[in-house]
Every structure is written in structure tokens, then in C-alpha cells.
Write an enzyme that holds these catalytic residues in place. Structure first.
Site, PDB file in Angstrom:
ATOM      1  N   LYS A  19     -11.470   0.321  -2.504  1.00  0.00           N
ATOM      2  CA  LYS A  19     -11.418   1.866  -2.569  1.00  0.00           C
ATOM      3  C   LYS A  19     -10.799   2.307  -3.921  1.00  0.00           C
ATOM      4  O   LYS A  19      -9.942   1.207  -4.284  1.00  0.00           O
ATOM      5  CB  LYS A  19     -10.950   2.727  -1.479  1.00  0.00           C
ATOM      6  N   ASP A  47      -0.439   1.841  -4.710  1.00  0.00           N
ATOM      7  CA  ASP A  47      -1.173   0.791  -5.238  1.00  0.00           C
ATOM      8  C   ASP A  47      -2.647   1.243  -5.972  1.00  0.00           C
ATOM      9  O   ASP A  47      -3.405   0.699  -6.321  1.00  0.00           O
ATOM     10  CB  ASP A  47      -1.658  -0.449  -4.589  1.00  0.00           C
ATOM     11  N   ASP A  58      -5.335   2.655  -4.426  1.00  0.00           N
ATOM     12  CA  ASP A  58      -6.618   2.961  -4.018  1.00  0.00           C
ATOM     13  C   ASP A  58      -6.824   4.008  -3.057  1.00  0.00           C
ATOM     14  O   ASP A  58      -8.131   4.366  -2.634  1.00  0.00           O
ATOM     15  CB  ASP A  58      -6.819   1.614  -3.197  1.00  0.00           C
ATOM     16  N   ARG A  59      -5.874   4.728  -2.609  1.00  0.00           N
ATOM     17  CA  ARG A  59      -6.015   6.156  -1.809  1.00  0.00           C
ATOM     18  C   ARG A  59      -5.747   7.419  -2.794  1.00  0.00           C
ATOM     19  O   ARG A  59      -4.966   7.440  -3.776  1.00  0.00           O
ATOM     20  CB  ARG A  59      -5.265   6.048  -0.841  1.00  0.00           C
ATOM     21  N   SER A  96       0.882  -1.273   0.019  1.00  0.00           N
ATOM     22  CA  SER A  96       0.107   0.130   0.057  1.00  0.00           C
ATOM     23  C   SER A  96       0.842   1.297   0.019  1.00  0.00           C
ATOM     24  O   SER A  96       1.701   1.398  -0.870  1.00  0.00           O
ATOM     25  CB  SER A  96      -0.961  -0.068   1.147  1.00  0.00           C
ATOM     26  N   HIS A  97       0.750   2.180   1.020  1.00  0.00           N
ATOM     27  CA  HIS A  97       1.402   3.674   1.231  1.00  0.00           C
ATOM     28  C   HIS A  97       2.828   3.391   1.581  1.00  0.00           C
ATOM     29  O   HIS A  97       3.371   4.559   1.831  1.00  0.00           O
ATOM     30  CB  HIS A  97       0.415   4.558   1.725  1.00  0.00           C
ATOM     31  N   ASP A 101      -1.623   6.820  -3.982  1.00  0.00           N
ATOM     32  CA  ASP A 101      -0.697   5.996  -3.304  1.00  0.00           C
ATOM     33  C   ASP A 101      -0.129   5.071  -4.331  1.00  0.00           C
ATOM     34  O   ASP A 101      -0.523   4.891  -5.216  1.00  0.00           O
ATOM     35  CB  ASP A 101      -1.186   5.437  -1.772  1.00  0.00           C
TER      36      ASP A 101
END
Length: 567
Positions: free
Chosen positions: A394, A295, A297-298, A122-123, A293
Site C-alpha cells: 500500500k 512508514d 504506507d497509510r 508501522s503506525h 503514518d
């Protein structure tokens, strides 16, 4: 297919006891652990594959993608070799191994795959000294529910062997189908390398009015935008969707080449880490800014001069303006979902629209059940994640296109839209303070003592005077969620203190890396009077923070002088 069939090997192994997914079927650890510990990655991949019932696994299709971080190519090769050996019939993989998390969800749902494996942390930072992760999404395209994560963990603790085809080699750069004959397999194993953007882009075309967005970005008085992919997976998506499809100038997109270490930066779209974008927006040249981010999703939204839209405000504003999106005009709005720590701004919109709000624990997997059952159309979390029932993840780029659609329809700037929303619904001042990298034992005792405090009946009615402010405790609890679909109960999801003026303090323990722990402290205060809408959030919330620090003693007990990150 050439030569002899590829052998399928069974390799003895020893289990690790620390491979419990932290939620949503994800295992996130320092990259060195995956890279250096013998069989650490194969053990977990085998546990994931074995969690799928044998009759569902044999000959099925799965999706594999990554955010391009360091070790992804090696890990992708291992996933392919093990999927083949475990009877998977077909893999769909993004070109060069690249697929955003929303795109994986999209493809799973489009082709009715059995699930997907996403290689992402992720982030979190990448590179040899960063973090790596493996995430399992199930057949609805969403993160694995807790029952699946628990099954994966139980398998990982007793695993004795894994199956692999070590001689199987694929070309991740070549679009199209590759087939392989395996020993003792009646059908060839097939890998399809696909364009990482195309299937997802086709879905977006069915949701939005692309002509309206294109007119906004290219017509008279065009909106100048600045979009930062932060050297993560979103570079190809930003270029193909926003630039090629919607006409934004090529120089609108920055940091669009996926890099294994994200350019040495922290791929987290917030004011702490997306400083390149923030500085560009402060110059006033651009009317709209966004960052993603690693991947995809954010996301973060900025207006002209660096005007920041908090994630909780973004969620509420999107909810209030869904009529700007053709998809929702056609499908209608059935309900909203938010994680418990997310501000209650969404609740005020829901009340005005007469639709229900579902308050869930943190983690997108809790929204999937609500959407699958038709209860929920839009969901969001304070951690810069928003999405709808078009997927079960998301979706950062979807959220950006929603914002551009709202701007096109309302013909207002980002700041004007936000201020109009505050004028109508009031402003929710909100901050999250992260105390990262703490000793798990220390965090356990801090949370244990806080839970004892909020559980004490005498705490209700207690007053705290900070300067001219007096806060009276109205309600406390340890948040517990009962899923309205299947009745599943999820306990100990954060400690809530709600004051008589509806202000909130929340303490929540997070351990996504599995090695160190994080305590997140959330503060929220509501202001109805428009004359009070121009204050700095931290100034407004400082009395609440003082109360939180007093009752938790977090600085004294951790040796910290302040939080690691404030969002």
C-alpha cells in the site's frame, strides 16, 4: 577497503519461542524487548536470512530501510553486519537509514533484489517506551507470504547460532558505495547509500500527469493543501515530491522532520491521532489535507472544513476515477481487491465497471498474488491503506497524488467529489471499533463463543429489534479465503453476520504486537436515498453496535466501558 579483512564470527545463541511473524513476515514487539533481551534482534534477523535458500542468498542484493524510529540506527547496523556475514553481496540502504515501505517495494522491484528488510512498527508509537518491528519483503516487493513467515518462525524456534561481522562499520549519511573485504569471502561486500526519494519519485513520474497536479497547486485559483508527515519517514518525500517537484508552498508541509519518537505522538493518520491536521483543516483555509503514518504506507484524506473521507470511501472513489490517471488509461483495469472487513462500497463501483472484486483476509500479502497473476489493478483496506499494481505495498503518497489528480481533472472539491459518488452509488455508513490491549486468553474465549453462536443454524433468521429498527440475520460465517492463484486456504479470518438489508457486523481478532490482543468490531449499513446521506455514521450504526455488544458481551467480559479507538 583498507586494512585487514573483517572477521566473520559465529555466535552461539538460545532460541525464543515468541518470534512468530504476525503476517507479512513482520515481528512487532515493545522496543525494550528488542533492545534489552539478549540476541532478540539477531535471532530474528538470522531466521529471516536463513529462510532464503542458500543458492539465492549468496551474492544477492537486498534492500534495507527504516521509518527512523528509536533503535533503528542500531538495528540497521546489526542487519548490515549480519547480511555481510551471511553471504549477501550488496545492500541498498536509504540515506540515514530512511526508506518508506513503498520505496523499499519500489527499489526491490526496480533492481530485482532478493528482498528487503524494513525496520518499522508501522503506525505504532516510537521511543524507548514504544514499539519496534522488523518486516521482511520478498522478491516481488511485497510482504512475505504465510509460507515464508512460517519458515522464519520454525527457524527461530530452533536457532543455535548466528553469523555476524561486528567490526563492520558503515556511514549511513554518505551517499555512494562503500566496500568491505571479509575473511573467507572471495568478493567484497558492498553497501550503497541512496537518496531515499529519487528512485520512488521516478516511478511516480511514470504514473501521474505531474503537470496537471502542478497547475492545480500553483496556477490561478490554486488549491491550498496541508500535509502532515507526523514526524515519520514521509517528511523527505512530502518536501521533495509535493513541494520541490509539484510546487506546493513549503509551509504546506508540517511535521516533516523524522523523529525517533515521532514528536511524542502516535503516528497514525486517523481522526483520533492526526488532530493537528484536523484542526488546521477545520479553519477552512485549506482545500485539501492529508496525513501519513510512520512508514508511509497509510494515509488519511480531509477536505475543506475538516470533511473526512473514510478509507473505504476513498478506495471506492479512486476506483471510480481511475481514468484520471495516465497509468490506468494505458494499462487498463483488470480487477479490484479489498480486505473482507473493508466496506462493500468498492463492490458497487466494480459492478458498474464490469470488473471482478476479490475479497481477501486483512493483510497486503494476499493482494500480491492477485497482482502478480494480472488479476488485480487496485486494492485497499479499511485501515487507511490503498495501492495499485505499480508496487506490492500500500502506498500513501501514491493515494494522495491520485486524489490530487482527480481534483485537477474534475475541478471539484473533495466534498463535492464524495457527495457526487454517494449520489451515484449510495452511501456506505461504516465504523471500526478497536478494543486494544486485551488479555489474549479473554479474547480467545470471546471469539470462541461468538463463533459457536454464528455457526448455530438456528441463528439464521433471528431478529433483533433496536428502537424502530428490526434486523434479521440472513447469513453468518467464519471467513475463509481460497487464493484463486495457488489454491491456498486461509481460515478463521473473522466472523461475519450479514443481515437481510445487507448491513454487516464483523468481529476480528488482531494481535500485531504479539503481547496483548485487540478485538476489532466493524459495522456497515447502506443508504441509497440521497436524503439520508448527511447523518453521523455512529448514529446510523448505533442499532448495529447495540446488537454487537449484546451478543458479544465484550464490555462485561473485558471490563471495558468502550472501545480504545473509533475510526
Amino acid at each position: 577497503m583498507e586494512g585487514s579483512p573483517i572477521p566473520v564470527l559465529t555466535v552461539p545463541t538460545t532460541p525464543y519461542q515468541d518470534q512468530r511473524p504476525t503476517g507479512g513476515g513482520g515481528l512487532r514487539r515493545p522496543t525494550g524487548l528488542f533492545e534489552g533481551q539478549r540476541n532478540y534482534l539477531p535471532n530474528f534477523i538470522q531466521s529471516v536470512l536463513s529462510s532464503i535458500d542458500l543458492r539465492d542468498r549468496q551474492g544477492c542484493t537486498m534492500v534495507v530501510g527504516s521509518d527512523g524510529r528509536y533503535f533503528s540506527r542500531t538495528a540497521t547496523e546489526i542487519v548490515v553486519q549480519m547480511a555481510a556475514a551471511n553471504g549477501i553481496g550488496r545492500l541498498i540502504i536509504g540515506q540515514n537509514g530512511i526508506l518508506s515501505t513503498p520505496a523499499v517495494s519500489c527499489i526491490i522491484r526496480k533492481i530485482k533484489a532478493a528482498g528487503g528488510i524494513i525496520l518499522t512498527a508501522s503506525h505504532c508509537p516510537g521511543g524507548p517506551g514504544g514499539e519496534f518491528g522488523v518486516k521482511f519483503n520478498v522478491a516481488n516487493g511485497g510482504p512475505a507470504p504465510d509460507v515464508v513467515s512460517d519458515k522464519i518462525y520454525q527457524i527461530s524456534k530452533t536457532i543455535e547460532e548466528y553469523a555476524i561481522c561486528p567490526d563492520l562499520r558503515i556511514d549511513l549519511s554518505r551517499l555512494g558505495r562503500q566496500e568491505f573485504d571479509l575473511e573467507n569471502k572471495f568478493k567484497p561486500f558492498r553497501v550503497e547509500i541512496v537518496d531515499p526519494v529519487d528512485i520512488y519519485l521516478n516511478l511516480l513520474r511514470t504514473i501521474f500527469d505531474f503537470n496537471a497536479i502542478k497547475s492545480l497547486l500553483t496556477g490561478p485559483g490554486q488549491l491550498k493543501i496541508r500535509v502532515d508527515a507526523m514526524h515519520g519517514v514521509m517528511g523527505p518525500y512530502v518536501r521533495k515530491v509535493l513541494c520541490d517537484e509539484l510546487g506546493a508552498p513549503a509551509n504546506s508541509a508540517i511535521n516533516c522532520v523524522p523523529l525517533e519518537d515521532f514528536g511524542g505522538q502516535h503516528p497514525d493518520p486517523n481522526l483520533t491521532y492526526a488532530t493537528t491536521l484536523l484542526e488546521a483543516m477545520k479553519g477552512g483555509e485549506y482545500g485539501f489535507g492529508a496525513a501519513f503514518d510512520a512508514d508511509g504506507d497509510r494515509y488519511m484524506i480531509l477536505g475543506q472544513n475538516g470533511f473526512f473521507v473514510s478509507p473505504s470511501d476513498s478506495l471506492a472513489i479512486i476506483a471510480a476515477n481511475l481514468s484520471c490517471i495516465p497509468y490506468f488509461r494505458q494499462m487498463g483495469v483488470r480487477g479490484f481487491g479489498r480486505s473482507m472487513p473493508t466496506s462493500t462500497a468498492l463492490d458497487r463501483v466494480a459492478k458498474s465497471m464490469k470488473v471482478p472484486v476479490y475479497e481477501t483476509p486483512a493483510g497486503w500479502r494476499f493482494f500480491s498474488n492477485l497482482m502478480d497473476s494480472g488479476r488485480c489493478s487496485l486494492c485497499g483496506e479499511e485501515s487507511f491503506g490503498t495501492g495499485s499494481d505499480h508496487l506490492r505495498e500500500k502506498d500513501g503518497l501514491w493515494a494522495v497524488l491520485v486524489w490530487l489528480s482527480i481534483i485537477a481533472a474534475r475541478k471539484q472539491s473533495v466534498e463535492e467529489i464524495v457527495r457526487d459518488h454517494w449520489a451515484k452509488f449510495g452511501r456506505h455508513y461504516y465504523c471500526r471499533f478497536d478494543y486494544e490491549g486485551l488479555e489474549p486468553k479473554t479474547t480467545y474465549y470471546i471469539m470462541r463463543d461468538l463463533e459457536a453462536l454464528v455457526a448455530d443454524k438456528s441463528f439464521i433468521g433471528q431478529q433483533f429489534a433496536v428502537g424502530s429498527h428490526v434486523y434479521s440475520v440472513a447469513k453468518t460465517d467464519s471467513f475463509e479465503y481460497v487464493d484463486p492463484v495457488d489454491g491456498t486456504v486461509t481460515k478463521k479470518q473473522g466472523l461475519r453476520i450479514i443481515f437481510s438489508d445487507a448491513s454487516r457486523l464483523i468481529f476480528r481478532l488482531s494481535s500485531s504486537s504479539g503481547v496483548r490482543a485487540t478485538i476489532r468490531l466493524y459495522a456497515e449499513s447502506y443508504e441509497r436515498d440521497p436524503s439520508g446521506h448527511d447523518q453521523e455514521p455512529q448514529a446510523v450504526l448505533s442499532p448495529l453496535i447495540a446488537i454487537a455488544l449484546k451478543i458479544s458481551q465484550i464490555h462485561e467480559r473485558t471490563g471495558r466501558r468502550g472501545p480504545t479507538v473509533i475510526t
